[in-house]
Design an enzyme around this catalytic site. Structure first.
Site, PDB file in Angstrom:
ATOM      1  N   TYR A 193      -2.966  -1.118  10.440  1.00  0.00           N
ATOM      2  CA  TYR A 193      -3.039  -1.313   9.119  1.00  0.00           C
ATOM      3  C   TYR A 193      -1.805  -0.718   8.507  1.00  0.00           C
ATOM      4  O   TYR A 193      -0.965  -1.445   7.736  1.00  0.00           O
ATOM      5  CB  TYR A 193      -4.052  -0.551   8.251  1.00  0.00           C
ATOM      6  N   SER A 217       0.831  -1.290  -0.201  1.00  0.00           N
ATOM      7  CA  SER A 217      -0.210  -0.147   0.127  1.00  0.00           C
ATOM      8  C   SER A 217       0.778   1.206   0.059  1.00  0.00           C
ATOM      9  O   SER A 217       2.044   1.164   0.358  1.00  0.00           O
ATOM     10  CB  SER A 217      -0.894   0.066   1.140  1.00  0.00           C
TER      11      SER A 217
HETATM   12  C1  BGC Z   1      -6.330   1.559   2.037  1.00  0.00           C
HETATM   13  C2  BGC Z   1      -7.376   2.488   1.480  1.00  0.00           C
HETATM   14  C3  BGC Z   1      -7.042   3.811   1.153  1.00  0.00           C
HETATM   15  C4  BGC Z   1      -5.737   3.716   0.352  1.00  0.00           C
HETATM   16  C5  BGC Z   1      -5.025   5.217   0.163  1.00  0.00           C
HETATM   17  C6  BGC Z   1      -5.190   1.559   0.892  1.00  0.00           C
HETATM   18  O1  BGC Z   1      -4.083   0.903   1.368  1.00  0.00           O
HETATM   19  O2  BGC Z   1      -6.682   0.168   2.109  1.00  0.00           O
HETATM   20  O3  BGC Z   1      -8.531   2.374   2.538  1.00  0.00           O
HETATM   21  O4  BGC Z   1      -7.861   4.507   0.397  1.00  0.00           O
HETATM   22  O5  BGC Z   1      -4.752   3.127   0.935  1.00  0.00           O
HETATM   23  O6  BGC Z   1      -5.082   5.984   1.575  1.00  0.00           O
END
Ligand code: BGC
Length: 287
Positions: A185, A172
């Protein structure tokens, strides 16, 4: 409301489909975790479009997984569904054994399964922390370990790709962008970065290529609240210089390309696919 421009998207308007993929992966066998919806589904379909046989992993909703497999078969490949919770060691081992039993080999793993369970630090429970770390980070570790063991076992017997095996870790932008209210996360994705790089370093001598994709905001259920209304969408656009939300296909097609031999020399890299989110857009008019 005015019509969006050619490459634009909106709360309810998807960007136009990308061009079709060439058959870059014919004869290859790919397993995609968390492939019954969202980014994983798009990855499974892109790999199938590129000619790979695919395993569609899911935890719940077998009907969704079967629908993805059915669409994948429409590209003329074999596709099967595999239930496993990626944070459960025994289930992961069983899934890889079943996959290899069915397809005879494994050439590609896309470790995609992931989730969010958001809370401020004042309210985040240990259960929320553990759940996200278990699925997002430990799940990728367990799947990568199983895939690497299989790639090593196959050695040079596969003649379908220059590498002996390829892994894509779904990371991410939050492996580098801190995210208040999402410490579990962001920590899981930061962990994926060094897990991927360490494994890439360890396995490159075996000609196993391990890389990550770092998606930005992609239109999936995980971030529904960030794009579903015009107000939320407009707010989100402040973070995306390219001016549109990503579609799942934006990630799927990059994944298919990244595991193809066009990318044979890409080892240990994170490819951000984010419309420029990691360019710190706040600095365009400040600093
Ligand atoms: C998340 C999303 C978020 C995006 C940008 C992703 O890794 O799961 O919820 O919109 O990152 O912030």
């Amino acid at each position: 409301m005015t019509e969006p421009a050619a490459n634009q998207a909106g709360p309810q308007t998807a960007a136009p489909p990308l061009p079709p993929l060439p058959k870059l992966l014919v004869g290859q066998k790919a397993l995609v975790t968390g492939a019954n919806s969202g980014i994983g589904k798009a990855v499974a379909l892109a790999l199938a479009e590129a000619g790979a046989d695919v395993g569609v992993n899911y935890v719940v909703n077998p009907d969704e997984a079967e629908a993805v497999a059915k669409t994948a078969r429409g590209f003329g490949v074999d596709a099967r569904i595999y239930q496993a919770d990626v944070s459960n060691e025994a289930e992961v081992e069983k899934m890889f054994a079943s996959f290899v039993g069915d397809f005879g080999a494994l050439d590609i793993l896309v470790a995609n399964a992931g989730l969010q369970s958001d809370a401020s630090i004042a309210t985040m429970t240990l259960a929320q922390w553990n759940k996200v770390l278990s699925v997002n980070l430990t799940g990728q570790f367990l799947c990568a370990r199983a895939a690497i063991a299989q790639f090593r076992k196959q050695g040079d017997s596969r003649r379908v790709s220059r590498a002996r095996g390829k892994i894509v870790c779904m990371s991410s932008v939050h492996q580098m962008i801190p995210w208040a209210g999402h410490v579990n996360y962001a920590s899981s994705k930061g962990g994926i970065m060094l897990m991927m790089q360490s494994l890439a370093q360890e396995c490159a001598p075996d000609r196993i290529r391990i890389n990550s994709i770092g998606p930005g905001a992609i239109r999936t259920p995980i971030n529904h609240d960030a794009w579903a209304t015009q107000a939320a969408y407009d707010n989100l656009m402040k973070l995306i210089p390219y001016g549109r939300i990503g579609e799942p296909e934006d990630i799927g097609k990059v994944a298919a390309w990244l595991v193809s031999d066009y990318c044979d020399y890409i080892v240990g890299a994170t490819l951000f696919v984010d419309g420029g989110m990691t360019l710190f857009p706040g600095f365009a008019t400040n600093g």
